[in-house]
Design a protein around this motif. Structure first.
Motif, PDB file in Angstrom:
ATOM      1  N   SER A 107      -3.249  11.625  -6.769  1.00 39.84           N
ATOM      2  CA  SER A 107      -3.408  11.801  -5.327  1.00 39.84           C
ATOM      3  C   SER A 107      -4.727  11.237  -4.815  1.00 39.84           C
ATOM      4  CB  SER A 107      -3.315  13.276  -4.960  1.00 39.84           C
ATOM      5  OG  SER A 107      -4.336  14.000  -5.612  1.00 39.84           O
ATOM      6  N   ARG A 108      -5.730  11.080  -5.707  1.00 38.54           N
ATOM      7  CA  ARG A 108      -7.032  10.553  -5.293  1.00 38.54           C
ATOM      8  C   ARG A 108      -7.370   9.326  -6.127  1.00 38.54           C
ATOM      9  NH1 ARG A 108     -11.527  14.626  -5.567  1.00 38.54           N
ATOM     10  NH2 ARG A 108     -12.434  13.262  -4.015  1.00 38.54           N
ATOM     11  N   VAL A 109      -7.853   8.283  -5.474  1.00 37.71           N
ATOM     12  CA  VAL A 109      -8.229   7.046  -6.149  1.00 37.71           C
ATOM     13  C   VAL A 109      -9.563   6.552  -5.609  1.00 37.71           C
ATOM     14  CG1 VAL A 109      -5.870   6.298  -6.642  1.00 37.71           C
ATOM     15  CG2 VAL A 109      -6.955   5.609  -4.513  1.00 37.71           C
ATOM     16  N   VAL A 110     -10.137   5.589  -6.312  1.00 34.88           N
ATOM     17  CA  VAL A 110     -11.319   4.863  -5.856  1.00 34.88           C
ATOM     18  C   VAL A 110     -10.828   3.482  -5.457  1.00 34.88           C
ATOM     19  CG1 VAL A 110     -13.564   3.957  -6.515  1.00 34.88           C
ATOM     20  CG2 VAL A 110     -12.784   6.119  -7.446  1.00 34.88           C
ATOM     21  N   PHE A 111     -11.127   3.039  -4.248  1.00 31.01           N
ATOM     22  CA  PHE A 111     -10.622   1.752  -3.763  1.00 31.01           C
ATOM     23  C   PHE A 111     -11.569   0.635  -4.176  1.00 31.01           C
ATOM     24  CE2 PHE A 111      -9.884  -1.520  -0.486  1.00 31.01           C
ATOM     25  CZ  PHE A 111      -8.540  -1.733  -0.724  1.00 31.01           C
ATOM     26  N   ASP A 112     -11.027  -0.351  -4.891  1.00 33.55           N
ATOM     27  CA  ASP A 112     -11.795  -1.513  -5.337  1.00 33.55           C
ATOM     28  C   ASP A 112     -11.239  -2.736  -4.630  1.00 33.55           C
ATOM     29  OD1 ASP A 112     -13.178  -3.469  -6.646  1.00 33.55           O
ATOM     30  OD2 ASP A 112     -12.354  -3.047  -8.634  1.00 33.55           O
ATOM     31  N   ARG A 113     -12.006  -3.276  -3.706  1.00 31.60           N
ATOM     32  CA  ARG A 113     -11.537  -4.425  -2.929  1.00 31.60           C
ATOM     33  C   ARG A 113     -11.752  -5.745  -3.658  1.00 31.60           C
ATOM     34  NH1 ARG A 113     -16.004  -6.611  -0.360  1.00 31.60           N
ATOM     35  NH2 ARG A 113     -17.851  -5.292  -0.541  1.00 31.60           N
ATOM     36  N   ALA A 114     -12.325  -5.695  -4.862  1.00 33.38           N
ATOM     37  CA  ALA A 114     -12.446  -6.847  -5.770  1.00 33.38           C
ATOM     38  C   ALA A 114     -13.236  -8.009  -5.186  1.00 33.38           C
ATOM     39  CB  ALA A 114     -11.066  -7.311  -6.219  1.00 33.38           C
ATOM     40  N   ARG A 160      -3.230   4.884   2.429  1.00 34.76           N
ATOM     41  CA  ARG A 160      -3.624   6.131   3.101  1.00 34.76           C
ATOM     42  C   ARG A 160      -2.435   6.759   3.818  1.00 34.76           C
ATOM     43  NH1 ARG A 160      -8.619   3.313   4.773  1.00 34.76           N
ATOM     44  NH2 ARG A 160     -10.265   4.046   3.379  1.00 34.76           N
ATOM     45  N   GLU A 161      -1.630   5.936   4.480  1.00 38.15           N
ATOM     46  CA  GLU A 161      -0.434   6.444   5.150  1.00 38.15           C
ATOM     47  C   GLU A 161       0.537   7.055   4.145  1.00 38.15           C
ATOM     48  OE1 GLU A 161       1.512   3.561   7.598  1.00 38.15           O
ATOM     49  OE2 GLU A 161      -0.332   3.063   8.680  1.00 38.15           O
ATOM     50  N   GLY A 162       0.577   6.465   2.946  1.00 29.02           N
ATOM     51  CA  GLY A 162       1.458   6.972   1.905  1.00 29.02           C
ATOM     52  C   GLY A 162       0.968   8.256   1.266  1.00 29.02           C
ATOM     53  N   GLY A 163      -0.280   8.636   1.542  1.00 25.98           N
ATOM     54  CA  GLY A 163      -0.779   9.920   1.057  1.00 25.98           C
ATOM     55  C   GLY A 163      -1.886   9.844   0.032  1.00 25.98           C
ATOM     56  N   LEU A 164      -2.390   8.664  -0.299  1.00 25.11           N
ATOM     57  CA  LEU A 164      -3.500   8.579  -1.241  1.00 25.11           C
ATOM     58  C   LEU A 164      -4.819   8.862  -0.526  1.00 25.11           C
ATOM     59  CD1 LEU A 164      -2.854   5.472  -3.499  1.00 25.11           C
ATOM     60  CD2 LEU A 164      -2.720   7.852  -4.101  1.00 25.11           C
ATOM     61  N   GLU A 165      -5.720   9.525  -1.212  1.00 27.55           N
ATOM     62  CA  GLU A 165      -7.051   9.807  -0.680  1.00 27.55           C
ATOM     63  C   GLU A 165      -8.066   8.934  -1.378  1.00 27.55           C
ATOM     64  OE1 GLU A 165      -8.191  13.895  -0.873  1.00 27.55           O
ATOM     65  OE2 GLU A 165      -6.133  14.569  -0.559  1.00 27.55           O
ATOM     66  N   PHE A 166      -8.935   8.291  -0.585  1.00 26.13           N
ATOM     67  CA  PHE A 166     -10.088   7.563  -1.135  1.00 26.13           C
ATOM     68  C   PHE A 166     -11.137   7.376  -0.076  1.00 26.13           C
ATOM     69  CE2 PHE A 166      -6.675   4.475  -0.409  1.00 26.13           C
ATOM     70  CZ  PHE A 166      -7.234   3.548   0.418  1.00 26.13           C
ATOM     71  N   GLY A 222       0.814  -1.213   0.000  1.00 20.93           N
ATOM     72  CA  GLY A 222       0.000   0.000   0.000  1.00 20.93           C
ATOM     73  C   GLY A 222       0.846   1.261   0.000  1.00 20.93           C
ATOM     74  N   LYS A 223       1.883   1.266   0.827  1.00 18.54           N
ATOM     75  CA  LYS A 223       2.764   2.438   0.867  1.00 18.54           C
ATOM     76  C   LYS A 223       3.521   2.613  -0.446  1.00 18.54           C
ATOM     77  CE  LYS A 223       3.395   2.207   5.835  1.00 18.54           C
ATOM     78  NZ  LYS A 223       4.290   1.835   6.935  1.00 18.54           N
ATOM     79  N   ALA A 224       3.964   1.504  -1.038  1.00 15.55           N
ATOM     80  CA  ALA A 224       4.713   1.572  -2.291  1.00 15.55           C
ATOM     81  C   ALA A 224       3.838   2.060  -3.441  1.00 15.55           C
ATOM     82  CB  ALA A 224       5.303   0.201  -2.619  1.00 15.55           C
ATOM     83  N   ILE A 225       2.581   1.606  -3.494  1.00 15.37           N
ATOM     84  CA  ILE A 225       1.692   2.061  -4.564  1.00 15.37           C
ATOM     85  C   ILE A 225       1.372   3.543  -4.386  1.00 15.37           C
ATOM     86  CG2 ILE A 225      -0.573   1.453  -3.576  1.00 15.37           C
ATOM     87  CD1 ILE A 225       0.202   0.567  -7.106  1.00 15.37           C
ATOM     88  N   ALA A 226       1.290   3.991  -3.136  1.00 16.38           N
ATOM     89  CA  ALA A 226       1.043   5.414  -2.889  1.00 16.38           C
ATOM     90  C   ALA A 226       2.234   6.256  -3.334  1.00 16.38           C
ATOM     91  CB  ALA A 226       0.749   5.636  -1.407  1.00 16.38           C
ATOM     92  N   GLU A 227       3.441   5.789  -3.069  1.00 17.38           N
ATOM     93  CA  GLU A 227       4.641   6.520  -3.499  1.00 17.38           C
ATOM     94  C   GLU A 227       4.712   6.609  -5.019  1.00 17.38           C
ATOM     95  OE1 GLU A 227       8.151   4.810  -1.829  1.00 17.38           O
ATOM     96  OE2 GLU A 227       7.415   5.026   0.233  1.00 17.38           O
ATOM     97  N   LYS A 228       4.447   5.474  -5.686  1.00 18.89           N
ATOM     98  CA  LYS A 228       4.468   5.479  -7.150  1.00 18.89           C
ATOM     99  C   LYS A 228       3.384   6.389  -7.712  1.00 18.89           C
ATOM    100  CE  LYS A 228       6.284   1.311  -9.133  1.00 18.89           C
ATOM    101  NZ  LYS A 228       5.936   0.068  -9.824  1.00 18.89           N
ATOM    102  N   ALA A 229       2.218   6.392  -7.079  1.00 16.44           N
ATOM    103  CA  ALA A 229       1.113   7.234  -7.546  1.00 16.44           C
ATOM    104  C   ALA A 229       1.466   8.711  -7.377  1.00 16.44           C
ATOM    105  CB  ALA A 229      -0.168   6.900  -6.791  1.00 16.44           C
ATOM    106  N   LYS A 230       2.093   9.057  -6.275  1.00 21.98           N
ATOM    107  CA  LYS A 230       2.481  10.454  -6.049  1.00 21.98           C
ATOM    108  C   LYS A 230       3.466  10.923  -7.114  1.00 21.98           C
ATOM    109  CE  LYS A 230       0.270  11.684  -2.356  1.00 21.98           C
ATOM    110  NZ  LYS A 230      -0.649  12.800  -2.338  1.00 21.98           N
TER     111      LYS A 230
END
Length: 117
Positions: free
Chosen positions: A88-95, A111-117, A75-83
């Motif tokens: 900065s904002r995504v829709v969370f799909d738990r599949a 969320r800790e990495g900075g993504l908003e959803f 989760g933190k790594a995907i947030a860093e890559k997204a930044k």
């Protein structure tokens, strides 16, 4: 007559499709999708308007810790890559998975990495 799903995996796919009817990822707010296997967890950021996967991170790159801890790292790594990609904002799909355990750890790590959803 509708086909009745029998296995756990078929039921999950059916739940996922039901949720996906209402949820789409846009270029301004792409979709953060989680896939959970028995050993690993995968997270992707998808733009559904173009049908392209923008980013992906897997727990195979992390070797230390338990599965839930590696999920939080994903989760933190995907947030860093997204930044770095300007997202900065995504829709969370738990599949179709329950929001519990490793899926929840990915969401909290993002969320800790900075993504908003």
């Amino acid at each position: 007559m509708a086909i009745i799903p029998k296995t756990r995996a078929e039921k999950r796919v059916r739940r996922h499709l039901r949720v996906r009817k209402r949820m789409t990822g846009t270029p301004e707010r792409p979709r953060l999708v989680v896939f959970r296997s028995l050993k690993h967890i995968y997270a992707q950021i998808v733009d559904d308007t173009t049908g392209r996967t923008l980013l992906t991170v897997t727990s195979q790159t992390f070797t230390d810790g338990k599965k839930a801890e590696r999920s939080a790292q994903v989760g933190k790594a995907i947030a860093e890559k997204a930044k770095t990609a300007g997202i900065s904002r995504v829709v969370f799909d738990r599949a179709g998975y329950k929001y519990h355990g490793r899926v929840k750890a990915v969401a909290e790590g993002a969320r800790e990495g900075g993504l908003e959803f």
